[in-house]
Design a protein around this motif. Structure first.
Motif, PDB file in Angstrom:
ATOM      1  N   LEU A 151      -9.895  16.469   1.087  1.00 46.16           N
ATOM      2  CA  LEU A 151      -9.877  16.122   2.507  1.00 46.16           C
ATOM      3  C   LEU A 151     -11.266  16.298   3.102  1.00 46.16           C
ATOM      4  O   LEU A 151     -11.871  17.371   2.980  1.00 46.16           O
ATOM      5  CB  LEU A 151      -8.886  17.005   3.269  1.00 46.16           C
ATOM      6  CG  LEU A 151      -8.854  16.821   4.797  1.00 46.16           C
ATOM      7  CD1 LEU A 151      -8.379  15.422   5.169  1.00 46.16           C
ATOM      8  CD2 LEU A 151      -7.988  17.896   5.453  1.00 46.16           C
ATOM      9  N   THR A 152     -11.777  15.250   3.764  1.00 48.85           N
ATOM     10  CA  THR A 152     -13.075  15.295   4.420  1.00 48.85           C
ATOM     11  C   THR A 152     -12.898  14.972   5.895  1.00 48.85           C
ATOM     12  O   THR A 152     -12.246  13.985   6.243  1.00 48.85           O
ATOM     13  CB  THR A 152     -14.061  14.292   3.799  1.00 48.85           C
ATOM     14  OG1 THR A 152     -14.210  14.565   2.410  1.00 48.85           O
ATOM     15  CG2 THR A 152     -15.433  14.387   4.471  1.00 48.85           C
ATOM     16  N   LEU A 153     -13.480  15.812   6.757  1.00 51.28           N
ATOM     17  CA  LEU A 153     -13.437  15.614   8.200  1.00 51.28           C
ATOM     18  C   LEU A 153     -14.862  15.620   8.737  1.00 51.28           C
ATOM     19  O   LEU A 153     -15.736  16.327   8.216  1.00 51.28           O
ATOM     20  CB  LEU A 153     -12.633  16.719   8.886  1.00 51.28           C
ATOM     21  CG  LEU A 153     -11.168  16.874   8.468  1.00 51.28           C
ATOM     22  CD1 LEU A 153     -10.555  18.091   9.149  1.00 51.28           C
ATOM     23  CD2 LEU A 153     -10.359  15.622   8.789  1.00 51.28           C
ATOM     24  N   GLY A 154     -15.110  14.831   9.783  1.00 53.13           N
ATOM     25  CA  GLY A 154     -16.453  14.793  10.349  1.00 53.13           C
ATOM     26  C   GLY A 154     -16.463  14.309  11.778  1.00 53.13           C
ATOM     27  O   GLY A 154     -15.518  13.657  12.233  1.00 53.13           O
ATOM     28  N   ALA A 155     -17.552  14.608  12.476  1.00 53.31           N
ATOM     29  CA  ALA A 155     -17.699  14.176  13.862  1.00 53.31           C
ATOM     30  C   ALA A 155     -19.184  14.100  14.194  1.00 53.31           C
ATOM     31  O   ALA A 155     -20.027  14.760  13.564  1.00 53.31           O
ATOM     32  CB  ALA A 155     -17.001  15.127  14.824  1.00 53.31           C
ATOM     33  N   GLU A 156     -19.501  13.268  15.203  1.00 53.68           N
ATOM     34  CA  GLU A 156     -20.883  13.116  15.663  1.00 53.68           C
ATOM     35  C   GLU A 156     -20.874  12.770  17.143  1.00 53.68           C
ATOM     36  O   GLU A 156     -19.994  12.046  17.617  1.00 53.68           O
ATOM     37  CB  GLU A 156     -21.587  12.009  14.883  1.00 53.68           C
ATOM     38  CG  GLU A 156     -23.053  11.799  15.254  1.00 53.68           C
ATOM     39  CD  GLU A 156     -23.783  10.882  14.291  1.00 53.68           C
ATOM     40  OE1 GLU A 156     -24.942  10.526  14.587  1.00 53.68           O
ATOM     41  OE2 GLU A 156     -23.194  10.523  13.254  1.00 53.68           O
ATOM     42  N   VAL A 157     -21.836  13.306  17.872  1.00 50.74           N
ATOM     43  CA  VAL A 157     -21.982  12.974  19.285  1.00 50.74           C
ATOM     44  C   VAL A 157     -23.471  12.840  19.573  1.00 50.74           C
ATOM     45  O   VAL A 157     -24.297  13.581  19.021  1.00 50.74           O
ATOM     46  CB  VAL A 157     -21.334  14.037  20.196  1.00 50.74           C
ATOM     47  CG1 VAL A 157     -21.981  15.405  20.003  1.00 50.74           C
ATOM     48  CG2 VAL A 157     -21.361  13.610  21.649  1.00 50.74           C
ATOM     49  N   ALA A 158     -23.832  11.848  20.391  1.00 54.04           N
ATOM     50  CA  ALA A 158     -25.242  11.601  20.691  1.00 54.04           C
ATOM     51  C   ALA A 158     -25.376  11.037  22.101  1.00 54.04           C
ATOM     52  O   ALA A 158     -24.443  10.427  22.633  1.00 54.04           O
ATOM     53  CB  ALA A 158     -25.857  10.630  19.677  1.00 54.04           C
ATOM     54  N   MET A 213     -25.952  15.474  17.355  1.00 55.58           N
ATOM     55  CA  MET A 213     -25.572  16.353  16.252  1.00 55.58           C
ATOM     56  C   MET A 213     -24.431  15.706  15.470  1.00 55.58           C
ATOM     57  O   MET A 213     -23.612  14.969  16.034  1.00 55.58           O
ATOM     58  CB  MET A 213     -25.122  17.722  16.762  1.00 55.58           C
ATOM     59  CG  MET A 213     -26.213  18.543  17.401  1.00 55.58           C
ATOM     60  SD  MET A 213     -25.677  20.250  17.726  1.00 55.58           S
ATOM     61  CE  MET A 213     -25.476  20.857  16.040  1.00 55.58           C
ATOM     62  N   ARG A 214     -24.403  16.008  14.181  1.00 53.89           N
ATOM     63  CA  ARG A 214     -23.359  15.491  13.305  1.00 53.89           C
ATOM     64  C   ARG A 214     -22.966  16.570  12.320  1.00 53.89           C
ATOM     65  O   ARG A 214     -23.796  17.366  11.875  1.00 53.89           O
ATOM     66  CB  ARG A 214     -23.872  14.274  12.534  1.00 53.89           C
ATOM     67  CG  ARG A 214     -22.835  13.618  11.630  1.00 53.89           C
ATOM     68  CD  ARG A 214     -23.482  12.701  10.613  1.00 53.89           C
ATOM     69  NE  ARG A 214     -24.189  13.447   9.578  1.00 53.89           N
ATOM     70  CZ  ARG A 214     -23.623  13.900   8.463  1.00 53.89           C
ATOM     71  NH1 ARG A 214     -22.349  13.710   8.222  1.00 53.89           N
ATOM     72  NH2 ARG A 214     -24.341  14.567   7.581  1.00 53.89           N
ATOM     73  N   GLY A 215     -21.679  16.622  11.986  1.00 58.08           N
ATOM     74  CA  GLY A 215     -21.228  17.572  10.983  1.00 58.08           C
ATOM     75  C   GLY A 215     -20.043  17.037  10.217  1.00 58.08           C
ATOM     76  O   GLY A 215     -19.271  16.211  10.716  1.00 58.08           O
ATOM     77  N   GLU A 220     -21.793  20.164   5.857  1.00 61.63           N
ATOM     78  CA  GLU A 220     -23.173  19.905   6.237  1.00 61.63           C
ATOM     79  C   GLU A 220     -23.226  19.682   7.737  1.00 61.63           C
ATOM     80  O   GLU A 220     -22.256  19.278   8.366  1.00 61.63           O
ATOM     81  CB  GLU A 220     -23.725  18.681   5.500  1.00 61.63           C
ATOM     82  CG  GLU A 220     -22.930  17.406   5.741  1.00 61.63           C
ATOM     83  CD  GLU A 220     -23.456  16.222   4.948  1.00 61.63           C
ATOM     84  OE1 GLU A 220     -24.472  16.376   4.257  1.00 61.63           O
ATOM     85  OE2 GLU A 220     -22.850  15.143   5.038  1.00 61.63           O
ATOM     86  N   VAL A 221     -24.387  19.949   8.307  1.00 64.95           N
ATOM     87  CA  VAL A 221     -24.591  19.725   9.732  1.00 64.95           C
ATOM     88  C   VAL A 221     -26.007  19.205   9.929  1.00 64.95           C
ATOM     89  O   VAL A 221     -26.935  19.577   9.182  1.00 64.95           O
ATOM     90  CB  VAL A 221     -24.346  21.014  10.546  1.00 64.95           C
ATOM     91  CG1 VAL A 221     -25.349  22.099  10.176  1.00 64.95           C
ATOM     92  CG2 VAL A 221     -24.375  20.728  12.043  1.00 64.95           C
ATOM     93  N   GLU A 222     -26.185  18.320  10.892  1.00 66.92           N
ATOM     94  CA  GLU A 222     -27.491  17.741  11.203  1.00 66.92           C
ATOM     95  C   GLU A 222     -27.694  17.739  12.710  1.00 66.92           C
ATOM     96  O   GLU A 222     -26.744  17.529  13.474  1.00 66.92           O
ATOM     97  CB  GLU A 222     -27.600  16.293  10.709  1.00 66.92           C
ATOM     98  CG  GLU A 222     -27.702  16.132   9.217  1.00 66.92           C
ATOM     99  CD  GLU A 222     -27.799  14.662   8.832  1.00 66.92           C
ATOM    100  OE1 GLU A 222     -28.562  14.351   7.899  1.00 66.92           O
ATOM    101  OE2 GLU A 222     -27.110  13.839   9.451  1.00 66.92           O
TER     102      GLU A 222
END
Length: 398
Positions: free
Chosen positions: A168-175, A158-160, A118-120
């Motif tokens: 396995l779950t990976l994620g990152a966000e920057v604002a 943005m976040r994904g 998913e991506v936001e």
């Protein structure tokens, strides 16, 4: 805590309206989420134990599967008084707007296939007239401090997240945050004519987050291990340029039990110390175990966290080590509707807390009467004792 109505297919089949006091949760709750403590009546001395999380909001959700467009308006505060301004002299008038509103747009996309994810992307505008921050080293008066009483923020990011392999779950966000803070009503330096001028500083702040989690599905006790990193920018003690402190907004993501509460719910003896929601690097390692084969419904979660400042808040100490925290949570699901939780936390202060500090305030309260004090006049006594929290709770669902 919650009192809202949901109107599905309102005027247009993909449109859902939610109106009233409701829970809000976007992504990992780093920008807007179920409040960590939103106790509007201040009825609890220990507000981190409050179960009140709702926002007074109007939310429009457009469902174009796999796309979702979410538009929200939040009324965080509505007042026309000075009750949160102890320094506000009666001679300045008894009327001051003190509203706090957030306007937001969140666009999300969910995809299926060999790799699920998913991506936001989001944008928020925060208009906070309840802002009450003592800011030092202000432009034009480098040896003075003033109360900034108005904050306007544009926050975008943005976040994904994805599941590249099974379990396995990976994620990152920057604002980022842009806007300005203003001192227009409270104590502030005077100009050459003796009048108090409106002061303004541009805001430029940043947040970054990354995490990974893996479940050992075929291993006894089904261990879940994970790591997470969170960065929020901070204000340098002697900075007179852009205001770089990350603003809390409506964060609902909890990293540690104790550090998240310092200088918010619980004040330390160090006036210069900043809260656990800004000016900080955080690294977290966690492990979860299903103890159901020992006692049906029993689980254990362990976490270790290390914290250090982005910008050291004291002008005489360059040690950025905030400290370490250990969290342990034991959960027992007695039935589907009854849950018992025992939560223990230990915070070990770092080297920063080992000495007295001279401070240029980035937050806190001025003396009643609003006296403007030169920098260097204040010293902060520190304490480096371990902080311990043990919380027991029982939850019953109807």
């Amino acid at each position: 805590d919650l009192a809202y109505i949901t109107l599905k297919e309102m005027l247009y089949s993909p449109l859902t309206l939610v109106i009233g006091r409701q829970n809000l949760a976007y992504g990992r709750h780093l920008i807007i989420g179920n409040g960590l403590w939103r106790n509007p009546g201040l009825s609890l001395e220990y507000q981190d134990l409050s179960v009140l999380h709702g926002y007074d909001a109007i939310r429009a959700i457009l469902d174009y599967d796999p796309w979702t467009v979410d538009i929200v308006y939040i009324k965080n505060g509505e007042a026309d008084n000075t009750q949160n301004m102890a320094w506000f002299p009666a001679t300045w008038g008894a009327d001051r707007d003190s509203d706090w509103d957030i306007y937001g747009l969140n666009v999300g996309y969910v995809w299926q296939g060999d790799i699920e994810g998913e991506v936001e992307a989001y944008g928020m505008y925060d208009r906070n007239e309840t802002f009450n921050m003592v800011v030092g080293n202000i432009p034009g008066s480098p040896n003075r401090q003033a109360i900034f009483d108005d904050s306007r923020i544009i926050c975008g990011g943005m976040r994904g997240s994805c599941v590249p392999y099974e379990n396995l779950t990976l994620g990152a966000e920057v604002a980022g945050q842009w806007g300005e803070i203003t001192a227009k009503d409270g104590p502030r330096p005077q100009n050459a004519a003796g009048a108090m001028e409106t002061l303004e500083r541009d805001r430029q702040a940043m947040l970054a987050n990354a995490f990974g989690e893996y479940t050992f599905a075929d291993v006894r006790l089904t261990p879940v291990v994970g790591v997470e990193y969170l960065y929020t920018s901070g204000e340098e003690a002697e900075n007179s340029g852009d205001y770089e402190s990350w603003d809390f907004l409506g964060r609902g993501h909890k990293m540690g039990t104790i550090r998240d509460c310092l200088e918010t719910v619980y004040t330390t003896k160090d006036i210069a110390d900043t809260s656990g929601f800004t000016n900080q690097h955080t690294v977290k390692a966690m492990c979860g175990l299903d103890l159901g084969e020992l006692v049906d419904g029993l689980s254990l979660d362990l976490a270790y966290l290390h914290y250090w400042f982005d910008e050291v808040p004291s002008i005489d100490n360059q040690d950025d080590d905030i400290g370490d925290e250990i969290n342990m949570t034991l959960t027992y699901d007695y039935t589907e509707d009854v849950e018992f939780v025992l939560d223990g936390a230990w915070f070990i202060p770092g080297d920063y807390y080992d000495q007295v500090h001279i401070w240029m305030p980035a937050q806190g309260d001025l003396n009643v009467g609003g006296d403007l004090q030169p920098f260097g006049a204040g010293q902060s006594m520190c304490a480096n004792d371990m902080a311990i929290s043990v919380i027991g709770s029982c939850k019953v669902s109807f």
